[in-house]
Design a protein around this motif. Structure first.
Motif, PDB file in Angstrom:
ATOM      1  N   VAL A 445     -43.853 -20.312  12.716  1.00 18.67           N
ATOM      2  CA  VAL A 445     -45.253 -20.277  11.759  1.00 18.67           C
ATOM      3  C   VAL A 445     -46.013 -21.783  13.150  1.00 18.67           C
ATOM      4  O   VAL A 445     -45.412 -22.262  13.205  1.00 18.67           O
ATOM      5  N   ARG A 446     -47.087 -21.465  13.013  1.00 23.82           N
ATOM      6  CA  ARG A 446     -47.880 -22.780  12.836  1.00 23.82           C
ATOM      7  C   ARG A 446     -48.589 -23.443  12.173  1.00 23.82           C
ATOM      8  O   ARG A 446     -49.145 -22.807  11.061  1.00 23.82           O
ATOM      9  N   GLY A 447     -49.418 -24.582  12.833  1.00 29.10           N
ATOM     10  CA  GLY A 447     -49.599 -24.950  11.362  1.00 29.10           C
ATOM     11  C   GLY A 447     -50.906 -25.860  12.172  1.00 29.10           C
ATOM     12  O   GLY A 447     -50.286 -26.502  13.385  1.00 29.10           O
ATOM     13  N   ARG A 448     -52.053 -26.841  11.591  1.00 29.31           N
ATOM     14  CA  ARG A 448     -52.532 -28.263  11.748  1.00 29.31           C
ATOM     15  C   ARG A 448     -51.338 -29.084  11.547  1.00 29.31           C
ATOM     16  O   ARG A 448     -50.109 -29.371  10.600  1.00 29.31           O
ATOM     17  N   ILE A 449     -51.324 -29.874  12.576  1.00 22.97           N
ATOM     18  CA  ILE A 449     -50.995 -31.120  13.205  1.00 22.97           C
ATOM     19  C   ILE A 449     -51.581 -32.500  13.194  1.00 22.97           C
ATOM     20  O   ILE A 449     -52.468 -32.267  14.204  1.00 22.97           O
ATOM     21  N   ALA A 450     -51.007 -33.738  12.237  1.00 17.92           N
ATOM     22  CA  ALA A 450     -51.943 -35.238  12.316  1.00 17.92           C
ATOM     23  C   ALA A 450     -50.320 -36.020  12.937  1.00 17.92           C
ATOM     24  O   ALA A 450     -49.846 -36.089  12.953  1.00 17.92           O
ATOM     25  N   THR A 466     -46.099 -31.486   5.235  1.00 14.26           N
ATOM     26  CA  THR A 466     -47.529 -32.410   3.956  1.00 14.26           C
ATOM     27  C   THR A 466     -47.992 -31.321   2.925  1.00 14.26           C
ATOM     28  O   THR A 466     -47.732 -31.756   2.233  1.00 14.26           O
ATOM     29  N   ARG A 467     -47.969 -30.223   3.831  1.00 15.22           N
ATOM     30  CA  ARG A 467     -48.965 -29.275   2.945  1.00 15.22           C
ATOM     31  C   ARG A 467     -48.629 -27.599   3.043  1.00 15.22           C
ATOM     32  O   ARG A 467     -48.512 -27.564   3.746  1.00 15.22           O
ATOM     33  N   ALA A 468     -48.261 -26.549   1.687  1.00 15.61           N
ATOM     34  CA  ALA A 468     -47.854 -25.369   2.119  1.00 15.61           C
ATOM     35  C   ALA A 468     -48.159 -24.625   0.837  1.00 15.61           C
ATOM     36  O   ALA A 468     -46.971 -24.417   0.048  1.00 15.61           O
ATOM     37  N   ASP A 469     -49.331 -24.292   0.644  1.00 12.48           N
ATOM     38  CA  ASP A 469     -50.011 -24.055  -0.615  1.00 12.48           C
ATOM     39  C   ASP A 469     -50.744 -22.530  -0.314  1.00 12.48           C
ATOM     40  O   ASP A 469     -52.469 -22.841   0.442  1.00 12.48           O
ATOM     41  N   PRO A 470     -50.328 -21.506  -0.494  1.00 15.64           N
ATOM     42  CA  PRO A 470     -51.083 -20.171  -0.300  1.00 15.64           C
ATOM     43  C   PRO A 470     -52.275 -20.631  -0.948  1.00 15.64           C
ATOM     44  O   PRO A 470     -53.199 -19.846  -0.844  1.00 15.64           O
ATOM     45  N   LEU A 471     -52.632 -21.469  -2.746  1.00 19.63           N
ATOM     46  CA  LEU A 471     -53.733 -21.345  -3.300  1.00 19.63           C
ATOM     47  C   LEU A 471     -54.623 -22.527  -2.482  1.00 19.63           C
ATOM     48  O   LEU A 471     -55.642 -22.407  -3.100  1.00 19.63           O
ATOM     49  N   PHE A 472     -54.207 -22.825  -1.292  1.00 19.85           N
ATOM     50  CA  PHE A 472     -55.409 -23.572  -1.338  1.00 19.85           C
ATOM     51  C   PHE A 472     -56.305 -23.661  -0.836  1.00 19.85           C
ATOM     52  O   PHE A 472     -57.104 -22.324   0.583  1.00 19.85           O
ATOM     53  N   SER A 473     -57.786 -24.026  -1.224  1.00 25.36           N
ATOM     54  CA  SER A 473     -58.954 -23.669  -0.717  1.00 25.36           C
ATOM     55  C   SER A 473     -59.375 -24.082   1.048  1.00 25.36           C
ATOM     56  O   SER A 473     -59.323 -25.106   1.131  1.00 25.36           O
ATOM     57  N   GLY A 474     -60.318 -23.111   1.592  1.00 22.18           N
ATOM     58  CA  GLY A 474     -59.951 -23.352   3.173  1.00 22.18           C
ATOM     59  C   GLY A 474     -58.849 -22.678   3.510  1.00 22.18           C
ATOM     60  O   GLY A 474     -57.973 -21.669   3.608  1.00 22.18           O
ATOM     61  N   LYS A 475     -58.980 -23.146   5.407  1.00 24.71           N
ATOM     62  CA  LYS A 475     -58.247 -22.882   6.380  1.00 24.71           C
ATOM     63  C   LYS A 475     -57.022 -23.588   5.938  1.00 24.71           C
ATOM     64  O   LYS A 475     -56.007 -22.486   6.468  1.00 24.71           O
ATOM     65  N   ASN A 476     -56.343 -24.995   6.023  1.00 23.49           N
ATOM     66  CA  ASN A 476     -55.480 -25.536   6.297  1.00 23.49           C
ATOM     67  C   ASN A 476     -54.508 -25.400   5.045  1.00 23.49           C
ATOM     68  O   ASN A 476     -54.561 -26.881   4.712  1.00 23.49           O
ATOM     69  N   LYS A 477     -54.065 -24.449   5.350  1.00 23.03           N
ATOM     70  CA  LYS A 477     -52.887 -24.236   3.691  1.00 23.03           C
ATOM     71  C   LYS A 477     -51.726 -24.394   3.976  1.00 23.03           C
ATOM     72  O   LYS A 477     -50.866 -25.450   3.362  1.00 23.03           O
ATOM     73  N   ILE A 478     -51.109 -25.385   5.636  1.00 23.91           N
ATOM     74  CA  ILE A 478     -50.536 -25.303   6.144  1.00 23.91           C
ATOM     75  C   ILE A 478     -50.528 -26.366   6.831  1.00 23.91           C
ATOM     76  O   ILE A 478     -51.414 -27.236   8.078  1.00 23.91           O
ATOM     77  N   LEU A 479     -49.996 -28.262   6.654  1.00 28.55           N
ATOM     78  CA  LEU A 479     -50.430 -29.068   7.340  1.00 28.55           C
ATOM     79  C   LEU A 479     -49.038 -29.501   7.830  1.00 28.55           C
ATOM     80  O   LEU A 479     -47.966 -29.794   7.045  1.00 28.55           O
ATOM     81  N   PHE A 480     -49.078 -30.307   8.900  1.00 27.31           N
ATOM     82  CA  PHE A 480     -47.429 -31.410   9.428  1.00 27.31           C
ATOM     83  C   PHE A 480     -48.279 -33.158   9.861  1.00 27.31           C
ATOM     84  O   PHE A 480     -49.791 -32.540  10.308  1.00 27.31           O
ATOM     85  N   LYS A 481     -47.499 -33.865  10.101  1.00 30.58           N
ATOM     86  CA  LYS A 481     -47.688 -35.196  10.305  1.00 30.58           C
ATOM     87  C   LYS A 481     -46.722 -34.548  11.145  1.00 30.58           C
ATOM     88  O   LYS A 481     -45.324 -34.870  11.657  1.00 30.58           O
ATOM     89  N   ALA A 482     -46.257 -35.313  12.473  1.00 26.48           N
ATOM     90  CA  ALA A 482     -45.975 -35.889  13.727  1.00 26.48           C
ATOM     91  C   ALA A 482     -44.815 -37.664  13.079  1.00 26.48           C
ATOM     92  O   ALA A 482     -45.406 -38.521  12.494  1.00 26.48           O
ATOM     93  N   VAL A 483     -43.820 -36.919  13.457  1.00 32.12           N
ATOM     94  CA  VAL A 483     -42.986 -38.337  12.644  1.00 32.12           C
ATOM     95  C   VAL A 483     -41.818 -38.865  14.281  1.00 32.12           C
ATOM     96  O   VAL A 483     -41.279 -37.743  15.496  1.00 32.12           O
TER      97      VAL A 483
END
Length: 483
Positions: A445-450, A466-483
């Motif tokens: 899968v792919r997602g946004r990352i900061a 940091t986020r995986a929420d099917p109910l999140f309103s808007g585009k970025n239902k999946i978010l990551f942060k680089a570690v």
């Protein structure tokens, strides 16, 4: 490139119903037709315009998913005496039911295209028409735009024409059944010829440097309370079937260019050298060997869309390199750019009028041109607005957002986990070098990352979810942060 669809098991649909409903609300999707439009549909059903030409003797057949009822295309394939082939391709004649300026017409201009969600579809026209008398369902006489393509022994088109006719399909077939019959050698010749002609057309496509990639569909299931994501590879017959549609779209474009009035689906390849460099960088860092001198088309046709890294490249590179739009022209004032880069030829949309607004207009233009007549006034009146109308279509957005929703469901119980991934895009050109897109190795899968520091295109990273929420309103239902 065939649009990738998201499928869900019934259990997954039920569990994600609220998220799917929310998605439709965010996209302002009209799930019901107004009463006056339904009334107009009932009136149109009662008095369709049947053409004088009778082609009901042609043993046409359709190939669609098993549950489909809005059947746009039917075909009959045969050998020509002396060599070569003849392809009859019937397209649903929507204009026989939809009058210009009618409530049905106005509603279609609002909807633009049929939208597909994992749990339902939102049709362009009321099902009482699109799944009834306008559909090429078997054993009913219906009006159609009947194309005739003559091909030589190598699959090259030697002539194409289209006219209105009454037709009657004999059989409603599905992809899996057709593939099994062809592979087993039990298919009758008109069906068996689909493989023969399809392969020839694929060779013709490759020779002109065209691109034809069928990305696998994604399927989400719910097992023991956990969502799982898998991929369903396209069958070869889907590609052969697509070749018949592509051939018709190219023939229609040629007819309109010769006639001097029409609408094309044009696509230009990105020439910005920085973008091209970035795409080459993505290929290299995903382990794809892109040799100097090899065209983008030839590279793409060599990839395996079931390979996760290849699929990541195809998804990103197509968006970055190829930009499509509709282009109109009149009175022989042809546009500067008339070709579709991926198809490597002039092309238009004309084979799915039950599901796409513009196809009703291109069909009318081709029928008029082949009959030596001027285009209908209602077509000319709408021509200049059609590119803007089609740009309002939400089909691809709905597809992408459904995929995002499903991928968020697959990951929703894994927040705070760390995954291995590759940076496949950055926002550096928007002055946001610390943000971008990451593609995970597993699950694919792919997602946004900061990141706290500048992201490097193609870099391998460890990404914390940091986020995986099917109910999140808007585009970025999946978010990551680089570690």
């Amino acid at each position: 490139m065939r649009r990738r669809r998201m499928h869900m098991s019934r259990e997954a649909q039920d569990a994600l119903l609220k998220a799917l409903q929310q998605l439709r609300e965010e996209l302002k999707t009209p799930t019901e037709f107004p009463a006056h439009v339904l009334e107009a549909a009932e009136a149109a059903k009662a008095a369709p315009k049947l053409p004088d030409k009778d082609a009901t003797d042609l043993p046409l057949f359709t190939i669609d998913p098993p549950t489909s009822k809005d059947l746009d295309q039917a075909m009959h394939l045969e050998r020509r005496p002396g060599g070569g082939y003849r392809v009859y391709y019937a397209i649903a004649d929507v204009a026989a039911f939809v009058k210009p300026g009618s409530p049905l017409d106005a509603e279609a201009h609002d909807r633009i295209e049929t939208l597909y969600f994992p749990d339902l579809k939102v049709p362009l026209y009321p099902p009482s028409i699109s799944e009834g008398p306008a559909s090429l369902l078997p054993d009913q006489v219906v009006p159609a735009l009947l194309w005739q393509h003559d091909l030589d022994a190598h699959g090259g088109v030697t002539g194409s024409t289209v006219s209105r006719a009454k037709v009657r399909s004999r059989a409603k077939l599905d992809y899996q059944g057709v593939q099994q019959a062809i592979d087993a050698g039990t298919a009758e010749e008109p069906l068996a010829l689909l493989r023969e002609i399809g392969r020839l057309r694929e060779a013709v496509e490759a020779a002109r440097d065209g691109i034809s990639v069928n990305l696998p569909d994604q399927e989400v299931t719910l097992e023991d309370g956990t969502f799982r994501l898998s991929y369903v590879a396209a069958l070869p017959v889907e590609g052969w079937n697509e070749q018949i549609s592509l051939m018709t779209g190219m023939a229609a474009a040629g007819i309109m260019l010769d006639g001097g009035t029409g609408i094309l689906r044009t696509q230009q390849e990105q020439t910005d050298q920085e973008v091209v460099r970035r795409v080459h960088g993505i290929a290299k860092l995903l382990g794809i060997d892109w040799q100097p001198g090899v065209s983008y088309a030839r590279l793409v046709n060599s990839l395996d869309p079931t390979d996760q890294k290849h699929m990541a490249f195809l998804s990103e590179a197509t968006v970055m390199l190829l930009r499509a739009e509709y282009t109109t022209f009149r009175d022989h004032h042809l546009p500067e750019h008339t070709t579709h880069a991926a198809i490597a030829a002039p092309y238009t949309s004309c084979t799915a009028p039950l599901r796409r607004l513009v196809d009703r207009y291109t069909g009318e233009l081709c029928v008029a041109a082949c009959a030596g007549q001027a285009p209908p006034a209602w077509v000319l009146d709408a021509l200049s607005c059609l590119p803007c109308d089609m740009a309002r279509g939400k089909g691809r957005v709905a597809d992408r957002r459904a995929v995002d929703l499903a991928e968020a469901a697959v990951l929703k119980n894994r927040v705070n986990e760390i995954f291995n991934g590759v940076i496949i895009n950055t926002d550096a050109e928007d002055d946001k070098p610390k943000e971008g897109t990451v593609h995970l190795a597993e699950p694919a899968v792919r997602g946004r990352i900061a990141s706290g520091s500048e992201l490097v295109l193609g870099a391998n990273v460890q990404a914390e979810l940091t986020r995986a929420d099917p109910l999140f309103s808007g585009k970025n239902k999946i978010l990551f942060k680089a570690v």
